[in-house]
Design a protein around this motif. Structure first.
Motif, mmCIF file in Angstrom:
data_model
loop_
_atom_site.group_PDB
_atom_site.id
_atom_site.type_symbol
_atom_site.label_atom_id
_atom_site.label_comp_id
_atom_site.label_asym_id
_atom_site.label_seq_id
_atom_site.Cartn_x
_atom_site.Cartn_y
_atom_site.Cartn_z
ATOM 1 N N MET A 199 0.835 -1.200 0.000
ATOM 2 C CA MET A 199 0.000 0.000 0.000
ATOM 3 C C MET A 199 0.872 1.253 0.000
ATOM 4 S SD MET A 199 -3.214 0.289 2.629
ATOM 5 C CE MET A 199 -2.368 1.359 3.812
ATOM 6 N N GLY A 200 1.883 1.239 0.862
ATOM 7 C CA GLY A 200 2.800 2.381 0.926
ATOM 8 C C GLY A 200 3.490 2.605 -0.417
ATOM 9 N N THR A 201 3.853 1.515 -1.065
ATOM 10 C CA THR A 201 4.528 1.620 -2.355
ATOM 11 C C THR A 201 3.590 2.201 -3.413
ATOM 12 O OG1 THR A 201 5.850 -0.322 -1.791
ATOM 13 C CG2 THR A 201 5.743 0.289 -4.128
ATOM 14 N N LYS A 202 2.400 1.617 -3.507
ATOM 15 C CA LYS A 202 1.436 2.073 -4.517
ATOM 16 C C LYS A 202 1.061 3.540 -4.344
ATOM 17 C CE LYS A 202 0.175 -1.316 -7.307
ATOM 18 N NZ LYS A 202 -0.231 -2.563 -6.660
ATOM 19 N N LEU A 203 1.111 4.004 -3.095
ATOM 20 C CA LEU A 203 0.702 5.388 -2.847
ATOM 21 C C LEU A 203 1.911 6.307 -2.695
ATOM 22 C CD1 LEU A 203 -2.304 4.406 -0.710
ATOM 23 C CD2 LEU A 203 -2.443 6.158 -2.485
ATOM 24 N N ASP A 204 3.098 5.733 -2.945
ATOM 25 C CA ASP A 204 4.321 6.524 -2.922
ATOM 26 C C ASP A 204 4.482 7.277 -1.602
ATOM 27 O OD1 ASP A 204 6.662 7.281 -4.158
ATOM 28 O OD2 ASP A 204 5.796 9.153 -4.923
ATOM 29 N N ALA A 205 4.199 6.564 -0.508
ATOM 30 C CA ALA A 205 4.210 7.205 0.808
ATOM 31 C C ALA A 205 5.436 6.817 1.597
ATOM 32 C CB ALA A 205 2.956 6.799 1.581
ATOM 33 N N GLU A 206 5.655 7.500 2.695
ATOM 34 C CA GLU A 206 6.772 7.164 3.581
ATOM 35 C C GLU A 206 6.346 6.207 4.696
ATOM 36 O OE1 GLU A 206 7.167 11.120 4.503
ATOM 37 O OE2 GLU A 206 8.315 11.630 2.699
ATOM 38 N N ARG A 207 5.070 6.288 5.044
ATOM 39 C CA ARG A 207 4.565 5.416 6.113
ATOM 40 C C ARG A 207 3.172 4.917 5.740
ATOM 41 N NH1 ARG A 207 6.842 9.469 8.556
ATOM 42 N NH2 ARG A 207 4.872 10.577 8.836
ATOM 43 N N ALA A 208 2.895 3.681 6.113
ATOM 44 C CA ALA A 208 1.568 3.109 5.860
ATOM 45 C C ALA A 208 1.046 2.514 7.159
ATOM 46 C CB ALA A 208 1.654 2.032 4.778
ATOM 47 N N PHE A 209 -0.243 2.701 7.401
ATOM 48 C CA PHE A 209 -0.882 2.243 8.639
ATOM 49 C C PHE A 209 -2.124 1.430 8.288
ATOM 50 C CE2 PHE A 209 0.715 6.522 9.018
ATOM 51 C CZ PHE A 209 1.480 6.523 10.166
ATOM 52 N N GLY A 210 -2.415 0.445 9.122
ATOM 53 C CA GLY A 210 -3.660 -0.281 8.901
ATOM 54 C C GLY A 210 -4.186 -0.840 10.197
ATOM 55 N N ARG A 211 -5.491 -0.931 10.286
ATOM 56 C CA ARG A 211 -6.114 -1.569 11.445
ATOM 57 C C ARG A 211 -7.340 -2.338 10.976
ATOM 58 N NH1 ARG A 211 -7.126 1.963 16.540
ATOM 59 N NH2 ARG A 211 -8.487 3.082 15.131
ATOM 60 N N ILE A 212 -7.388 -3.620 11.299
ATOM 61 C CA ILE A 212 -8.605 -4.369 11.024
ATOM 62 C C ILE A 212 -9.089 -4.998 12.317
ATOM 63 C CG2 ILE A 212 -7.889 -4.882 8.640
ATOM 64 C CD1 ILE A 212 -7.647 -7.792 9.479
ATOM 65 N N THR A 213 -10.390 -4.948 12.496
ATOM 66 C CA THR A 213 -11.021 -5.521 13.684
ATOM 67 C C THR A 213 -12.033 -6.556 13.219
ATOM 68 O OG1 THR A 213 -10.736 -3.498 14.951
ATOM 69 C CG2 THR A 213 -12.462 -4.976 15.688
ATOM 70 N N PHE A 214 -12.009 -7.716 13.869
ATOM 71 C CA PHE A 214 -12.919 -8.785 13.431
ATOM 72 C C PHE A 214 -13.307 -9.658 14.613
ATOM 73 C CE2 PHE A 214 -8.455 -9.867 12.774
ATOM 74 C CZ PHE A 214 -8.329 -11.078 13.424
ATOM 75 N N PRO A 215 -14.521 -10.209 14.560
ATOM 76 C CA PRO A 215 -14.877 -11.218 15.553
ATOM 77 C C PRO A 215 -14.118 -12.503 15.251
ATOM 78 C CG PRO A 215 -16.653 -10.961 13.958
ATOM 79 C CD PRO A 215 -15.623 -9.915 13.627
ATOM 80 N N TYR A 216 -13.661 -13.147 16.310
ATOM 81 C CA TYR A 216 -12.909 -14.398 16.163
ATOM 82 C C TYR A 216 -13.641 -15.441 17.000
ATOM 83 C CZ TYR A 216 -8.869 -17.536 15.900
ATOM 84 O OH TYR A 216 -8.050 -18.603 15.652
ATOM 85 N N TYR A 217 -13.894 -16.598 16.415
ATOM 86 C CA TYR A 217 -14.741 -17.594 17.066
ATOM 87 C C TYR A 217 -13.933 -18.807 17.509
ATOM 88 C CZ TYR A 217 -18.393 -14.738 15.075
ATOM 89 O OH TYR A 217 -19.200 -13.668 14.759
ATOM 90 N N ILE A 218 -14.218 -19.271 18.717
ATOM 91 C CA ILE A 218 -13.562 -20.481 19.229
ATOM 92 C C ILE A 218 -14.632 -21.390 19.829
ATOM 93 C CG2 ILE A 218 -11.860 -21.394 20.866
ATOM 94 C CD1 ILE A 218 -10.365 -18.777 20.742
ATOM 95 N N GLU A 219 -14.592 -22.658 19.465
ATOM 96 C CA GLU A 219 -15.524 -23.614 20.056
ATOM 97 C C GLU A 219 -15.067 -23.910 21.485
ATOM 98 O OE1 GLU A 219 -17.013 -26.370 17.238
ATOM 99 O OE2 GLU A 219 -17.608 -27.836 18.787
ATOM 100 N N LYS A 220 -16.005 -23.887 22.420
ATOM 101 C CA LYS A 220 -15.636 -24.144 23.820
ATOM 102 C C LYS A 220 -16.725 -25.000 24.462
ATOM 103 C CE LYS A 220 -15.371 -20.570 26.783
ATOM 104 N NZ LYS A 220 -14.858 -19.529 27.710
ATOM 105 N N ASN A 221 -16.341 -26.050 25.104
ATOM 106 C CA ASN A 221 -17.311 -26.952 25.736
ATOM 107 C C ASN A 221 -17.658 -26.497 27.143
ATOM 108 O OD1 ASN A 221 -17.069 -28.452 23.424
ATOM 109 N ND2 ASN A 221 -15.643 -29.938 24.308
ATOM 110 N N ALA A 222 -18.875 -26.800 27.563
ATOM 111 C CA ALA A 222 -19.287 -26.486 28.934
ATOM 112 C C ALA A 222 -18.394 -27.267 29.898
ATOM 113 C CB ALA A 222 -20.759 -26.832 29.131
ATOM 114 N N PRO A 223 -18.126 -26.699 31.105
ATOM 115 C CA PRO A 223 -17.076 -27.256 31.966
ATOM 116 C C PRO A 223 -17.403 -28.613 32.582
ATOM 117 C CG PRO A 223 -18.190 -25.424 33.061
ATOM 118 C CD PRO A 223 -18.705 -25.462 31.660
ATOM 119 N N VAL A 224 -18.668 -28.978 32.744
ATOM 120 C CA VAL A 224 -18.994 -30.272 33.347
ATOM 121 C C VAL A 224 -19.672 -31.195 32.326
ATOM 122 C CG1 VAL A 224 -20.277 -31.447 35.186
ATOM 123 C CG2 VAL A 224 -19.232 -29.208 35.617
#
Lengths: 293, 293, 293, 293
Positions: D84-109
């Motif tokens: 991205m920095g290259t394509k935009l001929d920039a000195e610095r490039a920043f990015g942030r992505i936020t997403f839900p992440y799912y994990i299967e978890k069994n009940a404790p008993v």
């Protein structure tokens, strides 16, 4: 009755902040035209917690804020933090309140009256010098002050105060205008500024300066003659999100703020995502905080 | 172990709905082009509770949904509700899932590819006919069906199914264009439709129809030649929020939906509030539900 | 200047509602203890649009609301809608305003003062009888009325008025308490009621009744002796979300409301989703509206 | 066609960041158990803009991200920023992505299966060394890497990468337990950690460590025997919000992160506001960033 919070903790981890978040309270703030304005705030209050204590006493935050909620000037806000730090025997106290701020604004041609909402935030940090006594040097000038004076930064190194204002505006795209036979996409957006407080100023004056930088300010009520004016005015004043940031930056510099950030974000009418730009200014060489975006 | 939920309640108040809200789950839904699509859903599940029971058994809602989350077609959604009603020994079962739905869309001139997000909701209600056995008449045609057939409404009076789709669009104001020397205010907005399901259809086709009604559809990626096209296209196709509702209304009627609502809301670029319009259509004389706004 | 909105539309589609949404305004409402309370509102205003008109005149909504914003009683709210319908030459006018409402509440043992926030909504619909003149029968009693009288439903069939109140509460799970050796999961939740207005009542009294149904009310400030009291009180008063709905239902029936809905939702402390229940009561056989959840 | 963005700007104000916000895209990320996971992201992408250019080219951000959205590992995320920095001929490039992440978890008993949602954020900053060519030193080890290696910080000073994870948990108040005859208030809350990436780790392991610090982890499905277990377990493990921060702090230090912040916030069941605490750790003397709260 046992006071677990006051018991000793052995994990040796100091906490930067501990306190209450998302407290909802009615508040009274200063108003350039009407002297005071009643509004509603969301409040966060914190102190630091030394490594050797198990917990803080959450009820004291609200007790102190309750005393001050009917008079939240920039001045009394720091006093409130100072008292909070004292009551909680802390070294540092932090507070942030965010509230809608209302200004009556007439339509540009018809003069039809309406009220606009802006979002303001007061954010402060007080370092306690002698725990238990109020520092005499904590005398920032503020909106409540009849005679503007110097702010917290210079005389009292023990307090910093920031004011943020979010102003809805419209931008008309210079690229879209330049390349199209007719029309140009335009959209609602907002500019958010955050200034380190030093000298007295009115929120109203910063808002006016920001609105003057936009393709057009927004209004609550626009009759047809106003709509024609606003449409043509926007077409004559195209602005990228980058232009908004740069023009507001110059405006704040002219108002002599020593440190500030400017952010602009526009709800692009041709995309389902937003365009964004930000810049930071600091008079000194070590910028205090990078906090935009 | 005591089962308080199952104990008798003497207050004689039946509850219309009881269950779980705001459950977050990954789901797999049908996709016209790619057969299936993985996305993420917010899920609400309820049953009625007769007056003589103290409570429902909340864990069973999630247990049943967990079985179905990897295959949420319109068809399996009603099956899931039927099984939920059975497991909870209820007379009625309700469910609503909302999820982002993604469609690849190329820019109108350059053809540059990008992905657009739309928000879809499946909402169903199943009335159990003989508690404990699955009704053979519950056979709605759905997106999963290879051969489209009749939906739940006619053969099985025991189920109703609604699909909502929220489509971001842009509108350019006809009034602003007509009265101004040049330019016209335009803005992002959205159209939200809710249809009673009867015959098979593709979500993609409804979205296409809605986007064709707008001053311009939105895109993720627009190169300069695209931006010129989109700007001019919008200027040539001014639409009030009222026009959006009426044109989409005609579109849904042409697609033979028996009952639907259309809402349009636009983030006016000259105000800090939104413009809104809605209409409801019902083939029968007793409209099922008034649910817009 | 051309008035496109006023031009004829030939699509033959009447619109149920057209107007403005998400208008932010300061308002003044009635208060049992302090006579009036200043707060901040989000406002939606609509009228119907006959099939033969192209559009409505959006600026008039705000112009009318602006006149009334400093005095929003239940009474003046319907007057405002009536004036809006007249100004826009409509057959029906709708409005909804939502605002935080603040009540001072002392801690249960120490008596420490604090302020609690509740969310209120006024929602009204006025059917114009003779376009252009104010109906003399539109005289609902309201909080502003010194002498309570009958409401809009009986004398004036041309207006309906609903009041919603959302009250934060805590519930302690009866099942968790019954099956565990010690402890019981408990959590914050809220009860939301919506009542058809007929006779005069104070919002404060409904809130008090709802809080008395909870495992414990919430407070802004709790000292340690208060925390002990509240903890034990909750443990002695376990409540399912179903219990909350049923107890509040009985409370509203005792207060003689003719139609209402009750919803309860709790942020389960052992899950990351919420438990929910709702019920509707109607004195008449044709329930006016099903609007819960 | 004119390229205004590329034209010269004379205001002499460089912009720290300019780009796109709130882009919604489906993404595929790595998963410890299933190798990959499909989820949905909100994406912000920026570059710096030198003082002498009028604007950036917004479409290129999405074009680059579109290429990478089906493979977002920690590794490829920085590659994407570099491109991205290259394509935009920039000195610095920043990015942030936020997403839900799912994990299967069994009940404790009972072991009943269910899925939990967590919120993850990838945040990166790349400083371009030679504009236009990809730096060979940009080789951070990441989840995609079969053989864990050193991260971006040491070998390549030109990139920084942060991972945030928000984990819902429950806390039971030690003070409430200690002072009450029976019961103790408890509530849902969350812990949010942000770590500077250096060595390979699995998100799943950090989540497990955080859940072990809570009064009890949360579950999607709990049968009665599980509810008994969870209730008693929470009662036996009281935690202040301060305890949550300190225990997680120790956990992250043991996992050898060089810089991190820990925040905990709980939805107090006896108040309508939240309790909050945070701490920051830095191996070096100049903490990189203060970003909690």
């Amino acid at each position: 009755m046992r006071d677990i919070q006051n018991e000793e903790d052995t994990r040796e981890i100091p906490l930067q902040k501990v306190g209450v978040k998302n407290v909802k309270y009615p508040v009274q703030v200063l108003d350039k035209n009407k002297k005071t304005q009643n509004t509603t705030a969301t409040v966060n209050l914190f102190v630091n917690l030394p490594h050797n204590f198990k917990g803080t006493h959450m009820s004291r935050f609200i007790e102190v804020f309750h005393k001050y909620h009917t008079d939240i000037s920039m001045n009394s806000f720091l006093e409130m933090l100072e008292e909070m730090g004292t009551k909680l025997d802390a070294e540092r106290a932090f507070g942030r309140i965010t509230f809608p701020y209302y200004i009556e604004k007439n339509a540009p041609v018809s003069g039809a009256p309406g009220i606009m909402e802006y979002t303001c935030t007061y954010e402060g940090e007080v370092t306690m010098q002698n725990k238990g006594e109020v520092s005499p040097s904590l005398q920032p000038a503020a909106q409540s002050s009849a005679t503007p004076s110097n702010g917290p930064q210079t005389p009292a190194r023990n307090a910093r105060f920031f004011i943020s204002i979010k102003v809805p505006i419209a931008t008309l795209c210079p690229c879209s205008k330049a390349i199209s036979e007719y029309g140009a996409h335009n959209q609602r957006g907002y500019v958010k500024v955050k200034m380190l407080y030093s000298d007295f100023f009115w929120i109203e004056d910063v808002i006016k300066m920001i609105e003057d930088c936009a393709s057009t300010p927004l209004y609550s009520v626009l009759k047809r003659q106003d709509e024609k004016y606003v449409t043509e005015h926007a077409y004559e004043n195209p602005r990228f999100v980058e232009d908004m940031v740069r023009d507001v930056y110059l405006g704040l510099k002219n108002m002599n703020f020593q440190w500030f950030t400017v952010e602009a974000e526009t709800e692009e009418s041709i995309h389902n995502h937003n365009a964004y730009a930000c810049a930071e200014f600091s008079q000194s060489e070590n910028p205090a905080i990078k906090n935009a975006e």
